[in-house]
Scaffold this active site. Structure first.
Site, short mmCIF file in Angstrom:
data_model
loop_
_atom_site.label_atom_id
_atom_site.label_comp_id
_atom_site.label_asym_id
_atom_site.label_seq_id
_atom_site.Cartn_x
_atom_site.Cartn_y
_atom_site.Cartn_z
N LYS A 79 -5.99 -1.25 -2.07
CA LYS A 79 -4.83 -1.40 -2.81
C LYS A 79 -5.27 -2.55 -3.92
CE LYS A 79 -0.70 -4.64 -1.00
NZ LYS A 79 -0.31 -5.67 -0.61
N SER A 159 4.45 -4.82 0.91
CA SER A 159 4.18 -4.63 -0.69
C SER A 159 2.91 -3.58 -0.38
CB SER A 159 3.87 -6.33 -1.34
OG SER A 159 2.56 -6.75 -0.28
N SER A 183 3.97 -7.38 5.03
CA SER A 183 3.25 -6.51 3.92
C SER A 183 2.74 -5.55 4.27
CB SER A 183 2.90 -7.34 2.73
OG SER A 183 3.90 -7.66 2.06
#
Lengths: 501, 491
Positions: A79, A159, A183
Site C-alpha cells: 500500500k 481505503s 480500511s
C-alpha cells in the site's frame, strides 16, 4: 504450467520449496498480470518490476541453497501509505508529489527481511481517508467483481482498495494494508478476500504515513485465512521506534489454524442489528452463526450498548488527529510546494493544491473540534465514548471469546453512488470502527454472495492480542463457506492475454 | 482575582503621579535540558555545529516518523523538580501544541499542557536585603523549535533544524516577585540550582536559559492588574531592565486614564523599550490535545527516590553548612556557593585549615583577580593546593599577610610551590626577636618625641609598627613587632 498468479500464498510457498517453479517465474507471472490489468483496474500506482525481479533473483539463490526465509520469493503488493526506501511514496496525495523516503517502514522491512518480493505500490484513498478508493489522487480503483449480468464499475472498498483489488484480481499473492476505521476489513469484505486488522500495537506504525495515530494499524489482505496468518506472522513485531508498539511475543499464526472452534464461545451483539440492514446481510450473519454452531462453538447473545456512539465519536477523534498529523505537509521540506508572496501564502497555496476534497474536509472538521471552546464538547466527549466502548467489550470478554458481526451493511456499490452522500459513505464503517476505537483485533472473512453475485464478509472481533483465535475461527468459516473468487477475468478483455498459458 | 499573597515592602514600591505602585512579576524560564540527545530523537544536542547537521528523520518530521521519549531527559526533569522542592507527578501527559511555522517541522510542538511532570515547588532568594520564598507553579518538558535565519538571502529565509526537538524545561513561577531586583535574583538563583543539579548548563549566551517575563502593576492592596508577557529575554541584566521599563510604561498608561491590554511584547535592549508583538485577539489557538504517538509518561516513586538519593548538595544546604562548619558570614557563604565549582574550590582550600582565612583568600584575592581578568575558576592559574599552601605559610607564621599577597602574585604569574618560592627568594618572615629589637631600638632612638607621646596616645603604636615593617622590608613578624613595641614603649 498453470497460472502461477492463481495460486494462494501458501501454495506458492510450497511450490517454490518443491522447486515446481522459481521465484523469478512467479514474479514474472505477476508482473505480466499487472501489465495486462492495471490499465483497467488501476490497483497499482507504481509497479516496480525491476525491483521485484532483483529481489526474486536473490530469493532464487537462497531457495537453491535451501536457505529460504518464511516468505522467500513470494510477490506482494505494498500500500502506498508504507514508506519505501528510495521508491516513491505518496499516500496517493498530490501533496507528497514525487517524495522518495530514505527509509523503509518497519512492517515493510519485516516482509522483505522474510524474503518477500515487492511488485509495487498499491492505490488507496488519499491519506487513507475514504471507503471506496475514490479519493485517491491517482484516480479510483476498479473492483475485479461485477454485479451479475452488469458491467457497472464497482468500488473495491477503501481505503485499501488497491490492496483488495490486487489480491482479488491475482495481481499479487497478498498485500499490505492499513485500517483506521475499517480500511482493511471493508475492502476485504467487498472483494471476497480476507483482511485482518490486528490489535493496536501489534504492528509497528513506524514508516507508515499517519492518518489517525491512535487508530491506525497495519495488517494484510490475502486470498485465504491461512495466507493472512502467514502474512501477519511476518508483519507483526515489537518496535522500540514506535512508543505505542506493544512488547508481546508474535506467535506463528499458521500453527493451530485448523484446530477448530469446539467449545469456543461466540458472541452475537444485538446492537449490530442496525435499522435498514438488508435481509441478505442478516441472512449472511445467520449463516455464520450456523457454521460456527455446527463446528462445535456455542452462540451467546450479548450487548455492546455504546455501539451507536462509535461512528460519531470516530468522526471526531480521527479527523482531530489527522488535522494535526497532516500539518507537516507544508511545502517547506519535501513534497509539493506552490510558492506565494510570503510563507503564509505558500502554506495556503501548497495545501490547497496538494490536498483533495475529502482530506481538506477532514482537516477542517478536526481543526474545528480541537478549537478552544469546542474541545470539551467534542474531542473530550469522544474520548469518553471510546472508554465506554472499551468497557463494553471488556464486559463481553467475561462471557464470550469472539464476537461475530457482518463486516459491512451492504455489498459493493458502484462508482459515484455514495460520493455525494458522505453519511452513506461513512456508514460503510459502522460495524468496523468500534474495533479501532477499542484497539481490538478484527478479521473479515468472505462467507457468501449477495443477490447481485458480489461477495459479502463476516467480521470476527477478538480479545487484545488474541489474533490466533480469530484466525482459527475465520478458518472454520472459510472451510465451511468456501472461497469466493471473481468469476471471470473480464478486465483482460482487450488486453493481450500474454502471461496466461 | 484578589491577591492575598505577599505585598511589597515599602522600599519596593515605585512612585507615580497618583501615588505609589507595586510591580508584580512572574517568570516562565525555558531551560535547555543538559542531555546528549534530543527529547524524542537520537540526534546530538551539541551547540555550534554546521546548520542542519544534527537532524534526524524524526526532527525533520518526515512522513511516518514517530517520537520516542529520551529517558535521560525525564530523569533530568525529575532531578530539577526535586531540587525545586516540588511535587513529582508519577503520571504526566505529552500534548501537541499546534501552529504553523517553517522552523516547526511537525506543525506542532510536543509539550505538556494539563498534566506536567513536576507540580508546585519553591525557591528561596535573597534580594532587597530580605529572604523571599518564590512559589513554583509547575515544570514541564517540551521540544525546542528550529531557528529561522532571515539575513542570508534577499527573498528567502533559511531554517536550521539543529535545535529542533532539543528538550526544554519550562519552569513557571507564581507571581510572587515584586521588583526587577527580585526577578533577577530569582533567575540567578534558579540558574545556580540548575547548574548544581547538572540539569541545565544555564549558559544564557548560547540561549540555553531564557525567560518570558510577565509584568503587571497595581496600587498596593488592590487586585492584580492586567499583565503583559515579554517574550524571550536572554540575559539577567535585560530581565531587570525589561521589568522596570514595562512597569513604567504601564503606570504611565494607567495614570493617563488608560487601560492595559493583555498582549505579548518584545524587549528591545538597544532602545530600552518594550513593544507589542501580538494582542490577545491575535493569540494563536494552539488546539492542544494529548499526543497519540506517545503513551502517558509513567514512573514509580521508587524511581524518584533513587534519583533523590543521588542528588548533589544544593546551594541553600551548602551555604548553611559553610556557615556552620567554617564559621563563615552569610555573605561570604552566599558568594562561595553561587557556583558549584567555586564552592568546591573553596572546600579544597579550607580542608584542614581555618575556614575564614580560606574564604578570605578565595573571595578577595582569587575571585578578585579572576574577575579582573574575566576568567573562570576552571582556568585559574592558582590551584586550590597552591592557595592552601599560601594560607598555611601565613598560619605558621612563615610569611606575613603582606608578603603573602606578593607570593600570590608570583604564583599567579609564574606558578611554582609557594614554600619553595618563599625559601628561594628570602621572603620568610623575621621572627628573630633580636633583629626586631634592634630595629625597634633604632626607630625609638630616632623618634624620641613620638615615643614619649605614645605613652599617652597608644594609637601611635600603629605608626611605629609601620616603621618597623618598612625597615624590615615587610618580613618582620607583625605579632612579634607589636609585642616588643608595647614593652619598649610601655603601653
Amino acid at each position: 504450467m498453470t497460472d502461477l498468479t492463481a495460486l494462494t500464498l501458501s501454495e506458492a510457498r510450497d511450490g517454490l520449496r518443491k522447486k515446481e517453479f522459481t521465484a523469478t517465474e512467479l514474479t514474472e507471472a505477476h508482473i505480466g498480470a499487472i501489465d495486462n490489468a492495471n490499465g483497467t483496474l488501476n490497483a497499482y500506482v507504481l509497479p516496480t518490476p525491476d525491483h521485484a525481479l532483483a529481489q526474486a533473483k536473490a530469493s532464487d539463490a537462497r531457495l537453491a541453497k535451501g536457505d529460504a526465509r518464511p516468505l522467500e520469493g513470494l510477490p506482494l503488493g505494498n500500500k502506498d501509505l508504507f514508506c519505501t526506501n528510495g521508491i516513491r511514496t505518496t499516500a496517493c496525495s498530490k501533496i507528497l508529489d514525487h517524495f522518495k523516503p530514505a527509509y523503509e517502514s518497519t512492517v515493510g522491512g519485516n516482509l522483505w527481511n522474510a524474503g518477500a518480493v515487492m511488485l509495487g505500490k498499491l492505490n488507496n484513498d488519499e491519506f487513507a481517508m475514504g471507503s471506496s478508493n475514490e479519493t485517491s489522487a491517482f484516480g479510483p480503483v476498479v473492483s475485479p467483481w461485477r454485479r451479475k449480468g452488469a458491467d457497472t464499475k464497482l468500488v473495491p472498498g477503501g481505503s485499501s482498495g488497491g490492496s483488495s483489488a490486487a489480491v482479488a484480481a491475482n495481481l499479487c499473492l497478498a498485500a499490505t494494508a492499513t485500517d483506521t476505521g475499517g480500511s482493511i476489513r471493508q475492502p476485504a469484505a467487498l472483494t471476497g478476500t480476507v483482511g485482518i486488522k490486528p490489535t493496536y500495537g501489534r504492528c509497528s506504525r513506524w514508516g507508515i504515513v499517519a492518518f489517525a495515530s491512535s487508530l491506525d494499524q497495519a495488517g494484510p489482505i490475502a486470498k485465504t485465512v491461512r495466507d493472512a496468518a502467514i502474512m501477519l506472522t511476518s508483519m507483526a513485531s515489537y518496535d522500540a521506534k514506535d512508543s505505542t508498539s506493544v512488547n508481546v511475543p508474535v506467535p506463528d499464526y499458521e500453527t493451530g489454524l485448523t484446530s477448530g472452534v469446539k467449545g469456543l464461545r461466540i458472541g452475537v451483539p444485538k446492537e449490530y442489528r442496525v435499522a435498514g440492514m438488508s435481509a441478505e446481510i442478516d441472512a449472511l450473519w445467520q449463516k455464520g452463526i450456523a457454521i460456527l454452531k455446527d463446528a462445535g462453538a456455542t452462540i451467546h447473545d450479548i450487548s455492546l450498548p455504546h455501539t451507536k456512539y462509535a461512528l460519531p465519536a470516530y468522526y471526531i477523534v480521527a479527523p482531530a488527529e489527522a488535522s494535526s498529523n497532516l500539518a507537516r505537509y507544508d511545502g517547506v521540506r519535501y513534497g509539493l510546494r506552490v510558492n506565494g508572496k510570503d510563507v503564509i501564502e505558500t502554506y495556503e497555496n501548497t495545501r490547497a493544491a496538494g490536498f483533495g476534497h475529502e482530506v481538506r474536509k477532514r482537516i477542517l472538521v478536526g481543526t474545528y473540534v480541537l478549537s478552544a471552546g469546542y474541545y470539551d464538547a467534542y474531542y473530550l466527549k469522544a474520548q469518553k465514548v471510546r472508554t465506554l466502548i472499551k468497557q463494553d467489550f471488556d464486559e463481553a470478554w467475561d462471557k464470550v471469546d469472539v464476537v461475530l458481526t457482518p463486516t459491512t451493511p451492504s455489498p459493493a456499490f458502484g462508482f459515484g453512488e455514495k460520493t455525494g452522500d458522505p453519511i452513506a459513505m461513512y456508514l460503510e464503517d459502522i460495524f468496523t470502527v468500534t474495533v479501532n476505537m477499542a484497539g481490538l483485533p478484527g478479521i473479515s472473512v468472505p462467507a457468501g454472495l449477495s443477490s447481485e453475485g458480489t461477495p459479502l464478509g463476516l467480521q470476527l472481533i477478538g480479545k487484545p492480542f488474541d489474533e490466533a483465535t480469530l484466525f482459527r475461527t475465520a478458518q472454520a468459516i472459510e472451510t465451511a463457506a468456501g472461497r469466493f473468487t471473481a468469476p471471470d477475468a473480464w478486465w483482460l478483455a482487450g488486453a493481450a492475454k500474454k502471461g496466461k498459458s | 482575582m484578589q491577591d492575598t499573597t505577599k505585598s511589597a515592602t515599602n522600599k519596593n514600591l515605585i512612585p507615580g503621579a497618583t501615588g505609589d505602585w507595586e510591580i508584580i512579576v512572574g517568570l516562565e524560564v525555558h531551560a535547555q535540558v543538559a542531555s546528549k540527545s534530543k527529547l524524542f530523537s537520537g540526534s546530538s544536542t551539541a551547540f555550534g555545529a554546521e546548520p542542519n547537521s544534527h537532524v534526524s528523520l524524526v526532527d525533520a518530521a518526515m512522513p511516518g516518523m514517530l517520537p520516542v521519549i529520551n529517558a535521560e531527559c525525564v530523569a533530568q526533569a525529575v532531578r530539577t523538580g526535586l531540587g525545586l522542592k516540588a511535587g513529582i507527578n508519577l503520571k504526566s501527559v505529552f500534548d501537541r501544541k499546534n501552529y504553523f511555522y517553517p522552523d516547526l517541522p511537525q506543525g506542532y510542538q510536543i509539550s505538556q499542557y494539563k498534566q506536567p511532570i513536576v507540580g508546585e515547588g519553591e525557591v528561596e532568594i535573597d534580594a532587597d536585603g530580605e529572604t523571599i520564598t518564590v512559589g513554583i507553579e509547575r515544570l514541564h518538558l517540551e521540544q525546542d523549535a528550529g531557528k529561522s535565519i532571515h539575513d542570508q538571502h534577499p527573498e528567502y529565509s533559511y531554517v536550521d533544524l539543529n535545535r529542533s526537538g532539543v528538550a526544554l524545561m519550562e519552569i513557571v513561577s507564581k507571581p510572587d516577585l515584586r521588583s526587577a531586583k527580585q526577578a533577577q535574583a530569582y533567575v540567578t538563583k534558579l540558574r545556580t540550582i540548575l547548574r548544581y543539579l547538572g540539569t541545565c548548563d544555564g549558559d544564557m549566551d548560547k540561549g540555553n536559559l531564557r525567560a518570558d517575563v510577565n509584568v503587571s502593576v497595581r496600587k498596593p492592596g488592590e487586585p492584580f492588574g492586567t499583565r503583559c508577557e515579554i517574550k524571550n529575554v536572554n540575559s539577567i541584566r535585560f530581565i531587570g531592565q525589561a521589568v522596570d521599563v514595562e512597569a513604567r510604561r504601564q503606570i504611565d498608561i494607567l495614570e493617563d486614564g488608560g487601560t492595559i491590554s493583555q498582549e505579548t511584547r518584545l524587549f528591545d535592549p538597544g532602545r530600552g523599550e518594550t513593544r507589542s508583538m501580538r494582542s490577545k485577539e491575535e493569540a494563536h489557538d494552539y488546539r492542544y490535545f494529548p499526543d497519540p504517538d506517545l503513551l502517558p509518561l509513567e514512573f514509580t516513586q521508587a524511581y524518584v527516590d533513587e534519583l533523590a538519593q543521588h542528588l548533589p548538595e544544593l546551594p541553600d544546604e551548602k551555604r548553611a553548612r559553610f556557615m556552620k562548619s567554617y564559621g563563615l558570614s552569610p555573605y561570604d557563604a552566599s558568594v562561595l556557593v553561587a557556583e558549584r565549582e567555586n564552592a568546591d574550590f573553596f572546600e579544597a582550600v579550607a580542608k584542614g585549615r581555618d575556614g575564614k582565612a580560606a574564604a578570605n583568600w578565595v573571595i578577595n584575592e582569587l575571585f578578585g583577580r579572576l574577575n579582573k581578568e574575566g576568567r573562570d575558576i576552571a582556568d585559574s592559574p592558582v590551584s586550590a593546593g597552591q592557595l592552601g599552601a599560601i594560607v598555611d605559610l601565613i598560619a605558621g607564621g612563615t610569611i606575613s599577610g603582606k608578603i603573602a599577597k606578593e607570593l600570590f602574585e608570583i604564583v599567579w604569574t609564574e606558578g611554582g610551590y609557594p614554600a619553595d618560592i618563599v625559601e628561594l627568594r628570602g621572603m620568610k618572615q623575621v621572627t628573630d626577636t633580636g633583629a626586631i629589637e634592634k630595629a625597634i631600638d633604632e626607630i625609638i632612638a630616632a623618634n624620641p618625641d613620638k615615643a614619649e607621646q605614645a605613652k599617652l596616645k597608644p594609637n601611635l603604636l600603629g605608626w611605629f609598627v609601620g616603621q618597623v615593617m618598612k625597615s624590615s622590608g615587610g618580613k618582620a613578624n607583625p605579632a612579634a613587632v607589636n609585642e616588643i613595641l608595647r614593652k619598649k614603649l610601655g603601653i
